[in-house]
Design a protein around this motif. Structure first.
Motif, PDB file in Angstrom:
ATOM      1  N   UNK A 116       0.841  -1.191   0.000  1.00 19.70           N
ATOM      2  CA  UNK A 116       0.000   0.000   0.000  1.00 19.70           C
ATOM      3  C   UNK A 116       0.878   1.243   0.000  1.00 19.70           C
ATOM      4  N   UNK A 117       0.494   2.269  -0.732  1.00 19.41           N
ATOM      5  CA  UNK A 117       1.315   3.486  -0.783  1.00 19.41           C
ATOM      6  C   UNK A 117       1.314   4.216   0.556  1.00 19.41           C
ATOM      7  N   UNK A 118       2.402   4.892   0.840  1.00 19.12           N
ATOM      8  CA  UNK A 118       2.492   5.664   2.073  1.00 19.12           C
ATOM      9  C   UNK A 118       1.906   7.050   1.876  1.00 19.12           C
ATOM     10  N   UNK A 119       1.048   7.459   2.803  1.00 20.01           N
ATOM     11  CA  UNK A 119       0.589   8.847   2.853  1.00 20.01           C
ATOM     12  C   UNK A 119       1.461   9.553   3.894  1.00 20.01           C
ATOM     13  N   UNK A 120       2.274  10.485   3.436  1.00 19.18           N
ATOM     14  CA  UNK A 120       3.220  11.175   4.312  1.00 19.18           C
ATOM     15  C   UNK A 120       2.508  12.236   5.148  1.00 19.18           C
ATOM     16  N   UNK A 121       3.223  12.764   6.121  1.00 19.87           N
ATOM     17  CA  UNK A 121       2.694  13.861   6.937  1.00 19.87           C
ATOM     18  C   UNK A 121       2.429  15.087   6.068  1.00 19.87           C
ATOM     19  N   UNK A 122       1.451  15.888   6.466  1.00 21.09           N
ATOM     20  CA  UNK A 122       1.194  17.154   5.783  1.00 21.09           C
ATOM     21  C   UNK A 122       2.462  18.006   5.862  1.00 21.09           C
ATOM     22  N   UNK A 123       2.917  18.507   4.711  1.00 21.82           N
ATOM     23  CA  UNK A 123       4.255  19.097   4.635  1.00 21.82           C
ATOM     24  C   UNK A 123       4.248  20.490   4.027  1.00 21.82           C
ATOM     25  N   UNK A 124       5.247  21.262   4.417  1.00 23.29           N
ATOM     26  CA  UNK A 124       5.563  22.513   3.744  1.00 23.29           C
ATOM     27  C   UNK A 124       6.557  22.200   2.627  1.00 23.29           C
ATOM     28  N   UNK A 125       6.867  23.206   1.793  1.00 19.60           N
ATOM     29  CA  UNK A 125       7.759  22.976   0.666  1.00 19.60           C
ATOM     30  C   UNK A 125       9.110  22.415   1.102  1.00 19.60           C
ATOM     31  N   UNK A 126       9.704  22.965   2.143  1.00 19.73           N
ATOM     32  CA  UNK A 126      11.031  22.514   2.565  1.00 19.73           C
ATOM     33  C   UNK A 126      11.003  21.079   3.063  1.00 19.73           C
ATOM     34  N   UNK A 127       9.888  20.652   3.629  1.00 20.10           N
ATOM     35  CA  UNK A 127       9.773  19.282   4.144  1.00 20.10           C
ATOM     36  C   UNK A 127       9.584  18.268   3.028  1.00 20.10           C
ATOM     37  N   UNK A 128       8.984  18.690   1.935  1.00 21.13           N
ATOM     38  CA  UNK A 128       8.767  17.789   0.795  1.00 21.13           C
ATOM     39  C   UNK A 128      10.098  17.249   0.288  1.00 21.13           C
ATOM     40  N   UNK A 129      11.084  18.116   0.192  1.00 14.75           N
ATOM     41  CA  UNK A 129      12.392  17.724  -0.338  1.00 14.75           C
ATOM     42  C   UNK A 129      13.037  16.635   0.508  1.00 14.75           C
ATOM     43  N   UNK A 130      12.848  16.688   1.834  1.00 12.18           N
ATOM     44  CA  UNK A 130      13.473  15.719   2.735  1.00 12.18           C
ATOM     45  C   UNK A 130      12.723  14.387   2.774  1.00 12.18           C
ATOM     46  N   UNK A 131      11.485  14.375   2.330  1.00  6.54           N
ATOM     47  CA  UNK A 131      10.659  13.167   2.460  1.00  6.54           C
ATOM     48  C   UNK A 131      11.020  12.081   1.456  1.00  6.54           C
ATOM     49  N   UNK A 132      11.478  12.492   0.280  1.00  5.19           N
ATOM     50  CA  UNK A 132      11.734  11.530  -0.789  1.00  5.19           C
ATOM     51  C   UNK A 132      13.232  11.364  -1.027  1.00  5.19           C
ATOM     52  N   UNK A 133      13.652  10.277  -1.692  1.00  9.59           N
ATOM     53  CA  UNK A 133      15.079  10.038  -1.930  1.00  9.59           C
ATOM     54  C   UNK A 133      15.748  11.187  -2.685  1.00  9.59           C
ATOM     55  N   UNK A 134      17.028  11.343  -2.453  1.00 14.75           N
ATOM     56  CA  UNK A 134      17.786  12.449  -3.046  1.00 14.75           C
ATOM     57  C   UNK A 134      17.762  12.396  -4.573  1.00 14.75           C
ATOM     58  N   UNK A 135      17.701  11.187  -5.138  1.00 20.16           N
ATOM     59  CA  UNK A 135      17.756  11.039  -6.591  1.00 20.16           C
ATOM     60  C   UNK A 135      16.392  11.213  -7.263  1.00 20.16           C
ATOM     61  N   UNK A 136      15.379  11.624  -6.506  1.00 16.60           N
ATOM     62  CA  UNK A 136      14.041  11.806  -7.065  1.00 16.60           C
ATOM     63  C   UNK A 136      14.050  12.852  -8.181  1.00 16.60           C
ATOM     64  N   UNK A 137      13.292  12.556  -9.239  1.00 15.78           N
ATOM     65  CA  UNK A 137      13.132  13.476 -10.377  1.00 15.78           C
ATOM     66  C   UNK A 137      11.773  14.159 -10.235  1.00 15.78           C
ATOM     67  N   UNK A 138      11.753  15.468 -10.328  1.00 18.72           N
ATOM     68  CA  UNK A 138      10.563  16.250  -9.994  1.00 18.72           C
ATOM     69  C   UNK A 138       9.942  16.880 -11.243  1.00 18.72           C
ATOM     70  N   UNK A 139       8.634  16.725 -11.389  1.00 14.02           N
ATOM     71  CA  UNK A 139       7.885  17.380 -12.457  1.00 14.02           C
ATOM     72  C   UNK A 139       6.728  18.158 -11.838  1.00 14.02           C
ATOM     73  N   UNK A 140       6.432  19.311 -12.434  1.00 13.97           N
ATOM     74  CA  UNK A 140       5.343  20.135 -11.905  1.00 13.97           C
ATOM     75  C   UNK A 140       4.442  20.579 -13.059  1.00 13.97           C
ATOM     76  N   UNK A 141       3.323  19.900 -13.254  1.00  9.86           N
ATOM     77  CA  UNK A 141       2.368  20.349 -14.271  1.00  9.86           C
ATOM     78  C   UNK A 141       1.906  21.772 -13.950  1.00  9.86           C
ATOM     79  N   UNK A 142       1.960  22.656 -14.956  1.00 10.68           N
ATOM     80  CA  UNK A 142       1.706  24.084 -14.728  1.00 10.68           C
ATOM     81  C   UNK A 142       0.959  24.636 -15.933  1.00 10.68           C
ATOM     82  N   UNK A 143      -0.164  25.291 -15.638  1.00 11.28           N
ATOM     83  CA  UNK A 143      -1.038  25.740 -16.734  1.00 11.28           C
ATOM     84  C   UNK A 143      -0.399  26.814 -17.617  1.00 11.28           C
ATOM     85  N   UNK A 144       0.631  27.502 -17.103  1.00  8.57           N
ATOM     86  CA  UNK A 144       1.290  28.532 -17.894  1.00  8.57           C
ATOM     87  C   UNK A 144       2.437  27.981 -18.747  1.00  8.57           C
ATOM     88  N   UNK A 145       2.749  26.707 -18.589  1.00 11.18           N
ATOM     89  CA  UNK A 145       3.784  26.083 -19.421  1.00 11.18           C
ATOM     90  C   UNK A 145       3.170  25.769 -20.784  1.00 11.18           C
TER      91      UNK A 145
END
Length: 245
Positions: free
Chosen positions: A143-172
């Motif tokens: 089962x997938x883990x639901x992490x603690x409610x996080x601020x932006x700085x906490x998000x970075x620490x929650x996942x592995x360092x090698x994580x690749x990040x994508x951000x769908x954005x309506x202005x892109x």
């Protein structure tokens, strides 16, 4: 056949306790001699028969162990801006069915709902239960883990360092998601950052690009609701790498 999350695993037996025990006894009314399937979040599942029902536990004898190939080969996480109502619950349920590895609820600037303290902890506990039930329903073995409610700085620490990040954005307007997926390494984790109802403030997009190395991507020419964007991005990613379709 009914499926249960194993509470404790022994050499030839496993035990179900608390909510799993109560569901088996009170809701399903199973009895000794009935066969069930248990999973322990390691990728294995166990075909077993009930041998004893007690006040606080159910003991099951393992008949067969297997490792079904049901989990996604690429670990894809959703980072989702807090939204009001039951939208987060819907994303967690459907995301689990599709194969997400985990979800981080994000406090975004435009989030209508803000969760802190005990209220945040209780909500995450509820969301984890929803993920657990969806994992059973979809015959997942982790089962997938639901992490603690996080601020932006906490998000970075929650996942592995090698994580690749994508951000769908309506202005892109130029960089389509499938084009960016072609440049990623599917053996490494991928995180999809989804905004709340009002979308992300541009300062948040800039922060994600600078601190996470996030790449902004387009999901298409139409504006999607936050919960639709989450499921669309997850589906596109898993389908691209061959885990759906």
């Amino acid at each position: 056949m009914h499926r249960f999350k194993i509470t404790e695993l022994g050499e030839n037996v496993f035990w179900l306790r608390e909510t799993e025990r109560d569901h088996l006894v009170r809701v399903l009314r199973l009895a000794p001699g009935d066969d069930i399937i248990g999973f322990d979040n390691t990728g294995a599942e166990y075909y077993a028969t009930i041998i004893k029902i007690e006040d606080k536990s159910v003991t099951c004898r393992i008949l067969e162990k297997s490792h079904p190939e049901v989990e996604a080969k690429t670990n894809v996480y959703l980072i989702v801006g807090l939204s009001k109502g039951e939208k987060m619950e819907w994303v967690i349920q459907k995301g689990t069915e599709l194969g997400m590895s985990g979800l981080i609820p994000l406090r975004a600037k435009r989030s209508v709902m803000q969760l802190v303290g005990r209220k945040a902890i209780e909500r995450v506990e509820r969301w984890q239960k929803i993920a657990g039930e969806a994992a059973k329903q979809s015959h997942r073995v982790q089962e997938p883990q639901v992490f603690a409610v996080s601020d932006w700085s906490e998000v970075q620490r929650a996942l592995p360092q090698e994580t690749q990040w994508l951000i769908p954005y309506e202005e892109e307007k130029t960089r389509r998601m499938r084009t960016v997926l072609a440049s990623l390494d599917s053996s490494l984790p991928i995180a999809l950052i989804i905004g709340p109802e009002g979308g992300f403030d541009y300062s948040e997009i800039s922060w994600a690009q600078e601190h996470l190395g996030a790449k902004s991507v387009s999901l298409g020419s139409r504006i999607l609701r936050a919960e639709t964007a989450a499921i669309a991005a997850l589906t596109i990613t898993l389908a691209y790498y061959g885990d759906l379709g």
